[in-house]
Design an enzyme around this catalytic site. Structure first.
Site, PDB file in Angstrom:
ATOM      1  N   GLU A  42      16.735   3.868   9.664  1.00 29.90           N
ATOM      2  CA  GLU A  42      16.199   3.497  10.975  1.00 29.90           C
ATOM      3  C   GLU A  42      14.908   2.699  10.820  1.00 29.90           C
ATOM      4  O   GLU A  42      14.672   1.723  11.541  1.00 29.90           O
ATOM      5  CB  GLU A  42      15.950   4.762  11.807  1.00 29.90           C
ATOM      6  N   ASP A  44      14.088   0.773   8.281  1.00 32.08           N
ATOM      7  CA  ASP A  44      14.451  -0.577   7.826  1.00 32.08           C
ATOM      8  C   ASP A  44      15.009  -1.418   8.964  1.00 32.08           C
ATOM      9  O   ASP A  44      14.738  -2.620   9.046  1.00 32.08           O
ATOM     10  CB  ASP A  44      15.482  -0.489   6.696  1.00 32.08           C
ATOM     11  N   LEU A  90     -20.325   9.517 -10.304  1.00 35.18           N
ATOM     12  CA  LEU A  90     -20.862  10.867 -10.368  1.00 35.18           C
ATOM     13  C   LEU A  90     -21.153  11.300 -11.798  1.00 35.18           C
ATOM     14  O   LEU A  90     -20.506  10.855 -12.743  1.00 35.18           O
ATOM     15  CB  LEU A  90     -19.866  11.854  -9.748  1.00 35.18           C
ATOM     16  N   LYS A 124     -10.159  15.171  -7.831  1.00 34.33           N
ATOM     17  CA  LYS A 124     -10.624  13.906  -8.399  1.00 34.33           C
ATOM     18  C   LYS A 124      -9.391  13.136  -8.877  1.00 34.33           C
ATOM     19  O   LYS A 124      -8.840  13.417  -9.936  1.00 34.33           O
ATOM     20  CB  LYS A 124     -11.601  14.147  -9.549  1.00 34.33           C
ATOM     21  N   GLU A 182      -9.047   6.031  -3.801  1.00 36.21           N
ATOM     22  CA  GLU A 182      -8.346   5.752  -5.057  1.00 36.21           C
ATOM     23  C   GLU A 182      -6.916   5.305  -4.778  1.00 36.21           C
ATOM     24  O   GLU A 182      -6.185   5.959  -4.029  1.00 36.21           O
ATOM     25  CB  GLU A 182      -8.301   7.010  -5.939  1.00 36.21           C
ATOM     26  N   LYS A 300     -19.364  18.269  -3.728  1.00 38.02           N
ATOM     27  CA  LYS A 300     -20.362  17.510  -2.980  1.00 38.02           C
ATOM     28  C   LYS A 300     -21.123  18.426  -2.032  1.00 38.02           C
ATOM     29  O   LYS A 300     -20.533  19.331  -1.421  1.00 38.02           O
ATOM     30  CB  LYS A 300     -19.696  16.404  -2.151  1.00 38.02           C
TER      31      LYS A 300
END
Length: 689
Positions: A42, A44, A90, A124, A182, A300
């Site tokens: 659907e 596509d 970091l 990470k 990332e 953090k």
């Protein structure tokens, strides 16, 4: 199609807008929420419809159109791009002691305020860092990290990554903002990409991180578009260096609300010890289940005001965050030899026998090598020093050799021409990279077929381990799956290491497996290309094994979610007289040949198109979808005039507004359940009449 220079009709403008909204919603559900409601077919179809409209009326092709992800050649080499604010790196911590040192450094600046703030901990991701610039909510630029101040403009390539929103959701985003994150390759996508490179005679990538970074620097973004890249966001900055949120946790929630994918398994921690406990669980438990590479966690300071007060060090690393690094997930060891396993479908799969080595906290002795073509492409030789990876993968695999450590004793390897289990000449079908043993009575195929049949996702026969099945085969008690149901307690107790209680438990477990639904039996049969999901789709649609056995490939392929390859494989399997004889033997032994949750051919929702929106009081999206489909209905992701009704929960949003605008019936969860239970009551009344 020839482009029109005229003004597009109003209905065409509206249809293009509707398609952009539908496709954007579908991408958000798939890549961000991980709850797709639109089938690939659907999606596509709608995508091609939008492409056709934009080809005819180019003025309707907006910057945020999903069709702009397809990829176009970059006209020149990458231009430099200055980040709004410098991208920082970091500092690292490797254990609790170093995390406690990190916390002490915070206290020297902000004192006990750190205890009020606490920490946000995140995965990470081991990928390629990028910065996405949004102006008025629209993606205008994407750049690599570079030296932190200046990166390379890779906008054309990043636009092809479906998880990256071309336009942010909502209207509460800043006029100008840089989202950081990332780009990465899931392990499954990395393996598929390397297989394609082997088939094309191209060198393979060493690891997913290198593949992601290389994908960002393709001069033709059509190449990037063809790669299964994904994106996770973890930060956002404004031109003045501030963040569009009061805390890191709030920022991640806001990014998700804007449609930016955010990594799972994040957590709020009140103390640094809680952060270390989280890291320990992620490293030793969660990491192996993720399906993508991580190389640690990130801790953090949660409060953004405290982050500003803490600032950065002289070496340009922020004081407010630290990377909690994990044990390496790659190691070097000796490849002793290459052996071959024979699978249930006859595929010969080479695997590495290694000198034992610790990889990511586990001792590895065997590793996957995939197929002979990959061994040749990597130039792996018995006796090589090799790189072994385990990160996120239950089965370790060999990345490649270290040619510099060869001393001339290493020997090239080639796939055997005869099956190592039965000595039958092997075969290779067409362009298939796999090599097969065609002997259905091959001991290797029998063993793997029985292991699969009794596995957890199939008939789930408790106590029937790999070693037990091998013992049954060696004793001549079983040759195929039907033989399992003839085994007696006396036969088992005559074998070594089989106490009477264990024998009774196994016979009872085999008997209980007869009541497993058709979908599990279908999966357990090991039909080529038929996984658990395909088995469930077919079983629910046809309801009985007899109906499935008599369906043509064309009829099977018409089932939503079943492609032509699966359909042909199923039809061919059941057309084989040997298969039909096996099915009759299973029937005679009392196995269940029906599916309790089959779609009702005359269900109360047969032919209905239903949209689910908002959070329902008690049903999950998946549960509600299953109920609708079981009653014969179809769940779609967008509201149109063809929608039969909308089921709305809390925070229903634009879909509810669209339904009211179009006059589409809106039901609550309770009204949906009443409609379904009413149908059940009617059916019961009919049955008793």
């Amino acid at each position: 199609m020839t482009a029109s220079s005229g003004t597009p009709p109003h209905q065409t403008v509206e249809r293009a807008r509707e398609l952009r909204e539908q496709l954007g919603t579908a991408q958000h559900e798939y890549y961000v929420l991980d709850r797709p409601t639109l089938s690939d077919q659907e999606y596509d179809r709608l995508f091609r419809e939008l492409q056709g409209i934009e080809a005819e009326y180019p003025t309707l092709c907006t910057e945020d159109s999903p069709t702009r992800r397809v990829g176009a050649p970059v006209q020149s080499a990458f231009s430099p791009h200055r980040h709004l604010v410098r991208m920082l790196s970091l500092d690292n911590a490797f254990d609790l002691s170093e995390l406690e040192d990190f916390e002490q450094s915070l206290k020297r600046v902000v004192g006990d305020a750190i205890h009020t703030s606490g920490y946000t901990v995140e995965l990470k991701i081991d990928g390629a860092a990028v910065a996405l610039t949004y102006r008025e909510g629209v993606l205008v630029t994407a750049a690599t990290r570079g030296d932190g101040t200046d990166g390379e403009d890779v906008t054309a390539n990043v636009r092809t990554i479906r998880g990256v929103p071309l336009r942010l959701h909502g209207d509460n985003h800043p006029p100008l903002m840089e989202v950081r994150g990332e780009v990465y390759l899931p392990f499954a996508g990395f393996e598929r990409m390397n297989e394609a490179r082997v088939a094309a005679g191209e060198p393979v990538y060493v690891n997913p991180r290198n593949a992601a970074a290389g994908s960002m620097r393709q001069l033709d973004s059509a190449n990037t578009a063809a790669r299964p890249l994904r994106f996770f966001g973890y930060a956002a900055v404004l031109p003045d260096g501030s963040a569009p949120a009061r805390s890191q946790w709030e920022l991640l929630e806001q990014l998700s609300a804007w449609g930016v994918p955010v990594a799972p398994h994040r957590q709020r921690c009140h103390t640094i010890q809680e952060a270390e406990a989280w890291a320990t669980v992620v490293e030793h438990e969660t990491r192996a289940t993720l399906g993508f590479a991580i190389d640690g966690g990130v801790v953090k300071v949660n409060d953004m005001a405290l982050q500003d007060e803490l600032g950065i060090r002289a070496d340009r690393t922020p004081r407010w965050g630290v990377a909690r690094k994990f044990a390496p997930d790659m190691a070097l060891t000796k490849l002793r030899r290459i052996d071959v396993n024979v699978g249930r479908t006859g595929v010969l799969t080479p695997f590495a026998v290694l000198e034992p080595v610790d990889v990511g906290g586990a001792t590895v002795t065997f590793a996957s090598l995939h197929n002979a073509d990959q061994i040749a492409a990597k130039d792996l030789r018995e006796g090589d020093t090799v790189q072994v990876v385990r990160a996120g993968d239950v089965i370790p695999y060999v990345l490649g050799p270290v040619p510099e450590q060869r001393d001339g004793s290493q020997q090239p390897w080639s796939m055997p021409t005869q099956c190592p289990r039965c000595n039958t000449p092997v075969e290779r079908y067409g362009d298939d990279v796999a090599v097969y043993c065609p002997n259905v009575a091959c001991p290797g195929r029998q063993l793997e077929g029985l292991v699969h049949f009794s596995s957890k996702d199939a008939l789930d026969i408790d106590g029937l381990s790999y070693a037990r099945i091998q013992q049954l085969l060696d004793a001549g008690l079983v040759h195929d799956v039907a033989d399992l149901f003839d085994i007696t307690v006396d036969q088992l107790t005559s074998l070594e290491r089989f106490a009477k209680k264990s024998a009774e438990n196994l016979v009872a477990a085999i008997a209980a497996a007869k009541q497993q639904p058709l979908s599990r039996l279908m999966f357990g049969l090991g039909i080529r290309h038929v996984g658990a999901q395909a088995a469930q789709l077919l079983s629910r649609q046809y309801g009985s094994l007899d109906a499935l056995m008599n369906a043509t490939a064309e009829q099977l392929g018409a089932v939503r979610g079943i492609g032509s390859i699966i359909a042909q494989s199923v039809a061919s399997y059941f057309a084989d007289p040997t298969t039909r004889a096996l099915m009759e033997r299973l029937r005679a032994r009392g196995l269940r040949f029906d599916e309790p949750n089959a779609v009702q051919a005359d269900g109360v929702l047969t032919g209905a198109t239903v949209v689910l929106t908002g959070t329902l009081p008690s049903l999950s999206r998946g549960e509600a979808t299953a109920l609708v489909e079981q009653a014969g209905g179809r769940v779609t992701s967008s509201v149109s005039k063809k929608t039969t009704f909308v089921v709305a929960g809390e925070e229903a949003g634009s879909k509810l507004d669209k339904a009211k605008e179009l006059g589409v019936t809106v039901l609550t969860e309770a009204e949906l359940l009443e409609k379904l239970s009413g149908a059940s009551a009617d059916a019961s009344a009919d049955a008793s009449a």
